[in-house]
Design an enzyme around this catalytic site. Structure first.
Site, PDB file in Angstrom:
ATOM      1  N   CYS A 196     -19.545   2.599  -3.504  1.00  0.00           N
ATOM      2  CA  CYS A 196     -19.966   1.517  -4.512  1.00  0.00           C
ATOM      3  C   CYS A 196     -21.233   1.909  -5.357  1.00  0.00           C
ATOM      4  O   CYS A 196     -21.239   2.447  -6.477  1.00  0.00           O
ATOM      5  CB  CYS A 196     -20.104   0.151  -4.287  1.00  0.00           C
ATOM      6  SG  CYS A 196     -18.571  -0.487  -4.011  1.00  0.00           S
ATOM      7  N   ASP A 243       0.816  -1.038   0.072  1.00  0.00           N
ATOM      8  CA  ASP A 243       0.007  -0.014  -0.039  1.00  0.00           C
ATOM      9  C   ASP A 243       0.965   1.169  -0.053  1.00  0.00           C
ATOM     10  O   ASP A 243       1.836   1.139   0.682  1.00  0.00           O
ATOM     11  CB  ASP A 243      -0.779  -0.003   1.231  1.00  0.00           C
ATOM     12  CG  ASP A 243      -1.979   1.046   1.151  1.00  0.00           C
ATOM     13  OD1 ASP A 243      -3.138   0.410   1.102  1.00  0.00           O
ATOM     14  OD2 ASP A 243      -1.938   2.297   1.183  1.00  0.00           O
ATOM     15  N   ARG A 289      -0.912   2.987   7.037  1.00  0.00           N
ATOM     16  CA  ARG A 289      -1.882   1.837   6.649  1.00  0.00           C
ATOM     17  C   ARG A 289      -0.985   0.574   7.034  1.00  0.00           C
ATOM     18  O   ARG A 289      -1.344  -0.455   7.758  1.00  0.00           O
ATOM     19  CB  ARG A 289      -2.459   2.019   5.494  1.00  0.00           C
ATOM     20  CG  ARG A 289      -3.278   0.758   4.923  1.00  0.00           C
ATOM     21  CD  ARG A 289      -4.588   0.758   5.752  1.00  0.00           C
ATOM     22  NE  ARG A 289      -5.312  -0.385   5.275  1.00  0.00           N
ATOM     23  CZ  ARG A 289      -6.434  -1.188   6.059  1.00  0.00           C
ATOM     24  NH1 ARG A 289      -6.492  -0.851   7.322  1.00  0.00           N
ATOM     25  NH2 ARG A 289      -7.057  -2.177   5.445  1.00  0.00           N
ATOM     26  N   ARG A 312     -17.115   6.440   4.291  1.00  0.00           N
ATOM     27  CA  ARG A 312     -17.133   7.221   2.934  1.00  0.00           C
ATOM     28  C   ARG A 312     -18.418   7.458   2.361  1.00  0.00           C
ATOM     29  O   ARG A 312     -19.520   6.515   2.397  1.00  0.00           O
ATOM     30  CB  ARG A 312     -16.445   6.527   2.028  1.00  0.00           C
ATOM     31  CG  ARG A 312     -14.692   6.345   2.508  1.00  0.00           C
ATOM     32  CD  ARG A 312     -14.131   5.290   1.466  1.00  0.00           C
ATOM     33  NE  ARG A 312     -14.268   3.991   1.429  1.00  0.00           N
ATOM     34  CZ  ARG A 312     -13.774   3.136   0.994  1.00  0.00           C
ATOM     35  NH1 ARG A 312     -13.120   3.159  -0.004  1.00  0.00           N
ATOM     36  NH2 ARG A 312     -14.221   1.715   1.098  1.00  0.00           N
ATOM     37  N   THR A 371     -13.131  -1.472  -9.535  1.00  0.00           N
ATOM     38  CA  THR A 371     -14.428  -1.271 -10.361  1.00  0.00           C
ATOM     39  C   THR A 371     -14.071   0.127 -11.353  1.00  0.00           C
ATOM     40  O   THR A 371     -13.649   1.148 -11.023  1.00  0.00           O
ATOM     41  CB  THR A 371     -15.675  -0.786  -9.333  1.00  0.00           C
ATOM     42  OG1 THR A 371     -15.774  -1.609  -8.442  1.00  0.00           O
ATOM     43  CG2 THR A 371     -16.709  -0.491 -10.386  1.00  0.00           C
TER      44      THR A 371
HETATM   45  N1  LIG Z   1     -15.328  -1.641  -0.458  1.00  0.00           N
HETATM   46  C1  LIG Z   1     -16.011  -2.273  -0.786  1.00  0.00           C
HETATM   47  O1  LIG Z   1     -17.060  -2.807  -0.418  1.00  0.00           O
HETATM   48  C2  LIG Z   1     -15.956  -2.454  -2.426  1.00  0.00           C
HETATM   49  C3  LIG Z   1     -16.505  -3.695  -2.832  1.00  0.00           C
HETATM   50  C4  LIG Z   1     -16.581  -4.009  -4.121  1.00  0.00           C
HETATM   51  C5  LIG Z   1     -15.818  -3.318  -5.171  1.00  0.00           C
HETATM   52  N2  LIG Z   1     -14.861  -2.261  -4.862  1.00  0.00           N
HETATM   53  C6  LIG Z   1     -14.058  -1.577  -5.461  1.00  0.00           C
HETATM   54  O2  LIG Z   1     -12.568  -1.819  -5.075  1.00  0.00           O
HETATM   55  C7  LIG Z   1     -11.603  -1.019  -5.279  1.00  0.00           C
HETATM   56  C8  LIG Z   1     -10.987  -0.693  -3.789  1.00  0.00           C
HETATM   57  O3  LIG Z   1     -12.023  -0.178  -3.087  1.00  0.00           O
HETATM   58  P1  LIG Z   1     -11.735  -0.139  -1.470  1.00  0.00           P
HETATM   59  O4  LIG Z   1     -13.006   0.027  -0.625  1.00  0.00           O
HETATM   60  O5  LIG Z   1     -10.742  -1.298  -0.941  1.00  0.00           O
HETATM   61  O6  LIG Z   1     -10.650   0.987  -1.234  1.00  0.00           O
HETATM   62  P2  LIG Z   1     -10.001   1.606  -0.096  1.00  0.00           P
HETATM   63  O7  LIG Z   1      -9.912   3.223  -0.048  1.00  0.00           O
HETATM   64  O8  LIG Z   1     -10.449   0.805   1.123  1.00  0.00           O
HETATM   65  O9  LIG Z   1      -8.630   1.042   0.049  1.00  0.00           O
HETATM   66  C9  LIG Z   1      -7.627   1.263  -1.112  1.00  0.00           C
HETATM   67  C10 LIG Z   1      -6.054   1.312  -0.602  1.00  0.00           C
HETATM   68  O10 LIG Z   1      -5.368   1.521  -1.855  1.00  0.00           O
HETATM   69  C11 LIG Z   1      -4.308   2.480  -1.302  1.00  0.00           C
HETATM   70  N3  LIG Z   1      -3.730   2.956  -2.632  1.00  0.00           N
HETATM   71  C12 LIG Z   1      -4.352   4.340  -3.312  1.00  0.00           C
HETATM   72  N4  LIG Z   1      -3.686   4.375  -4.482  1.00  0.00           N
HETATM   73  C13 LIG Z   1      -2.680   3.305  -4.223  1.00  0.00           C
HETATM   74  C14 LIG Z   1      -1.541   3.110  -5.063  1.00  0.00           C
HETATM   75  N5  LIG Z   1      -1.214   3.911  -6.279  1.00  0.00           N
HETATM   76  N6  LIG Z   1      -0.581   2.176  -4.936  1.00  0.00           N
HETATM   77  C15 LIG Z   1      -0.620   1.519  -3.813  1.00  0.00           C
HETATM   78  N7  LIG Z   1      -1.923   1.683  -2.923  1.00  0.00           N
HETATM   79  C16 LIG Z   1      -2.728   2.750  -3.266  1.00  0.00           C
HETATM   80  C17 LIG Z   1      -4.965   3.343  -0.292  1.00  0.00           C
HETATM   81  O11 LIG Z   1      -3.810   3.784   0.362  1.00  0.00           O
HETATM   82  C18 LIG Z   1      -5.874   2.500   0.279  1.00  0.00           C
HETATM   83  O12 LIG Z   1      -5.387   1.980   1.553  1.00  0.00           O
HETATM   84  C19 LIG Z   1     -12.654   0.156  -5.656  1.00  0.00           C
HETATM   85  O13 LIG Z   1     -12.556   0.441  -7.014  1.00  0.00           O
HETATM   86  C20 LIG Z   1     -14.040  -0.116  -5.066  1.00  0.00           C
HETATM   87  O14 LIG Z   1     -15.003   0.585  -5.994  1.00  0.00           O
HETATM   88  C21 LIG Z   1     -14.977  -1.976  -3.421  1.00  0.00           C
END
Ligand SMILES: NC(=O)c1ccc[n+]([C@@H]2O[C@H](COP(=O)([O-])OP(=O)(O)OC[C@H]3O[C@@H](n4cnc5c(N)ncnc54)[C@H](O)[C@@H]3O)[C@@H](O)[C@H]2O)c1
Length: 434
Positions: A262, A37, A42, A331, A122
């Site tokens: 989402c 990350d 984190r 969020r 996504t």
């Molecule tokens: N949260 C959900 O319930 C959920 C469900 C299905 C799909 N998604 C999709 O999954 C994806 C991730 O969502 P999330 O909720 O886990 O996000 P999140 O914000 O919880 O986590 C993302 C992590 O990625 C890290 N990050 C950001 N840019 C980065 C980079 N360039 N290199 C390395 N790390 C980096 C951030 O520091 C963070 O810890 C999104 O596209 C979201 O739409 C989320």
């Protein structure tokens, strides 16, 4: 192409949030994982066993197989990359692909012949092949389907849902090369025990994910719209839903605030994709508007209530500030926006979130201005925005402890039973389903 990653995969998970962390935990049971990350804080928390996302599977991992890191140099040893970075929208509701592009640039620096990159974030159709792939090729000097594979597998995780976990939810996988798809299958089938669904193209898999969440948004919008109508004529929407659900093909959605990362975001990806194709999506667009308006409908109920009363220092309590029940994700919380609007109008607003309070230490509670249930002052209006299990267990005495006589409860999530409603009415506390 030989397939190094099939012979001995070393999997780098990029982005350790709500999605990436459970992916790390589950894959660590079978594979060597580099958990990367870009946010050192984190990573430090995860190393110290602190998970602010409260991921259920977090404790069930094979620590020996995991290297937690915020140093991109550690990606040197990876030959299979899973991308789980955020894909939000900007202030104009346009797709913000900045994290996705940054992650792609990082991976490209360490991409080797025979490696695979699977995007789980996504996106709208075409993003993986038309935007990410050229960047991977340009920065790595390697060619997709010749030197490396590129795939897409949308994440379907549902925070707060203990029944539909990561491993027992069906998973879609896609790759533009059949050999690459075999490679992804050979790794993913160990984790996703419910089954893998192969897509003939990356675009179809990308489209499937945004459609899933858009369908939910449109259906909730319909419920919000008819709920307002039924309320006007004193018809109980939830009784209507119970009755309509007795028809075998009726889909049961309920009214409510739509926040989070989402459902309130992904339809904008579809709308944006449509505009690139020279189309508008009127139904999807209006559904987004209807769901965004829901907060204002609740505000209007509050304003109407206070218009008819002369109350000095009117106090409002909001129960539930996370974007949905039984999770700790704040969020795009519509409760917080509602509270800001009410405070701007001069009301005293108290916030309580039973899930956040039972989960986190004092600093998180203070940071979000939360008041514990015991310390809530009696309010004139109580708004129940989120159906956390802790709120479903509230008894008559609990309500009487936090609301005044002649007050109003706006039960947005229909958690108060008919019996409890009439008991509250006996105590001059009116309940409406907001
Ligand atoms: N949260 C959900 O319930 C959920 C469900 C299905 C799909 N998604 C999709 O999954 C994806 C991730 O969502 P999330 O909720 O886990 O996000 P999140 O914000 O919880 O986590 C993302 C992590 O990625 C890290 N990050 C950001 N840019 C980065 C980079 N360039 N290199 C390395 N790390 C980096 C951030 O520091 C963070 O810890 C999104 O596209 C979201 O739409 C989320």
């Amino acid at each position: 192409m030989t397939m190094d990653s099939v012979v001995k995969p070393t999997i780098a998970v990029i982005g350790l949030g709500y999605v990436g962390l459970p992916v790390v935990c589950e894959f660590s049971k079978y594979f060597t994982i580099i958990a990367f990350d870009c946010e050192p804080k984190r990573v430090a928390q995860l190393k110290s066993n602190i998970d602010i996302t409260e991921t259920a599977s977090y404790k069930r991992r094979n620590e020996i197989n995991i290297k937690w890191t915020s140093d991109a140099f550690d990606l040197e040893n990876a030959n299979f990359f899973i991308v789980c970075v955020p894909t939000p929208v900007d202030n104009d509701n346009l797709p913000d692909l900045s994290c996705l592009l940054a992650a792609t640039a990082t991976i490209a620096r360490y991409l080797k012949y025979g490696s695979t990159v699977v995007y789980e974030s996504t996106v709208y159709p075409g993003t993986t092949e038309n935007i990410c792939q050229p960047k991977l090729e340009e920065y790595s000097n390697l060619k997709a389907n010749v030197d490396f594979f590129i795939g897409f597998s949308p994440e379907r995780l549902c925070p707060g849902d203990e029944i539909h976990s990561l491993v027992n939810t069906d998973k879609i996988i896609a790759c533009s090369s059949s050999l690459g798809l075999e490679n992804i299958h050979s790794i993913y089938h160990k984790i996703y025990i419910n089954g893998l669904h192969l897509s003939s193209s990356i675009k179809s898999a990308e489209a499937a994910k945004v459609l899933e969440n858009t369908q939910r948004d449109v259906n909730i919008a319909l419920m919000n719209e008819v709920h307002e109508l039924f309320q006007k004529d004193e018809i109980d929407t939830y009784e209507v839903l119970r009755l309509a659900s007795s028809k075998w093909n009726f889909c049961n959605f309920v009214p409510g605030l739509v926040g989070g990362h989402c459902i309130s975001v992904d339809p904008y990806y579809l709308i944006n994709y449509a505009s690139k194709m020279g189309l508008t999506l009127p139904l999807v667009t209006i559904s987004r508007k209807v769901n965004e308006e829901k907060k204002n409908k609740i505000l209007n109920i509050v304003f109407e209530f206070f218009k008819s009363k002369r109350i000095s220092n009117p106090t409002i309590t909001i129960l539930g500030i996370t974007y949905k029940e039984n999770c700790t994700d704040l969020r795009n919380s519509k409760s917080l926006l509602l509270s800001e609007d009410l405070a701007r109008k001069g009301y005293i607003v108290q916030l309580n979130d039973v899930k956040l309070i039972e989960t986190f230490a004092t600093d998180t509670i203070v940071e979000n201005g939360l008041v514990t249930f015991e310390k809530l002052s009696k309010s004139d209006v109580l708004i129940i925005c989120v159906a956390h299990d802790g709120y479903k267990r509230l008894k008559l005495a609990d309500y009487k402890q936090i609301v005044k006589d002649n007050s109003l409860i706006i039960d947005v999530k229909n958690i108060i039973s008919a019996d409890m409603r009439s008991e509250l009415l006996d105590s001059k506390i009116n309940v409406i389903k907001g």
